[in-house]
Structure formats: C-alpha cells, structure tokens
Write a protein that holds these residues in place. Structure first.
Motif: not given
Length: 90
Positions: A69-77
């Motif tokens: 699957t596609i690599h991505y980042k998760r941000m908690i803002i």
C-alpha cells in the motif's frame, strides 16, 4: 493543501477531538513546518504542537503479483485553546 491528503476518522481520532487535537494523513515527504503553515493558512487557526508517525505499509496481492500500500505519514495536530476546525469538530 497538496501535502494534506485527508482527515482521519477513527476511535482514537474522535477521542482526541475532545482535547482539541486533529488527525490528518499527509504526504510522506512533507515536513512538520510545511504542514503547520498549510493548516494555519487554510483553516485560519494557530497550531500549538504537532506529532507525526509513519504508518507501516501493508502487503497486497493481486494474483501472483505482490505489492504494498502507499506510504504516508499521520499527523496529530494540537491547536491553541480557543481555536477549532469547524467541519471536523464534534
């Protein structure tokens, strides 16, 4: 807004809304400062803190071909007190 893919709606992200924290999936090459600028300009809010982590790629098989699957980042803002993102707030 090219770096922000979409808002994440999970059990944990709904719990974090009570703490004025919002969760987004972003492009893997985006930096924290880029995302902070995009969030502040697009939503008109002040960002207090940002936490990020990379999600692991999952294997997918189509016939004899194995891919990921596609690599991505998760941000908690975390936003400053008094600010909120109206379409996402509870």
């Amino acid at each position: 807004m090219d770096g922000i893919k979409y808002a994440v709606f999970t059990d944990k992200s709904f719990r974090l809304l009570g703490k004025n924290q919002y969760t987004f999936n972003v492009e893997s090459g985006s930096t924290k400062t880029e995302i902070k600028r995009w969030i502040e300009r697009f939503f008109g809010v002040k960002v207090k803190a940002m936490n990020s982590h990379r999600l692991t790629a999952k294997s997918r098989r189509i016939g004899s071909i194995v891919g990921h699957t596609i690599h991505y980042k998760r941000m908690i803002i975390t936003l400053e007190p008094g600010y909120s993102i109206p379409p996402l707030s509870s």
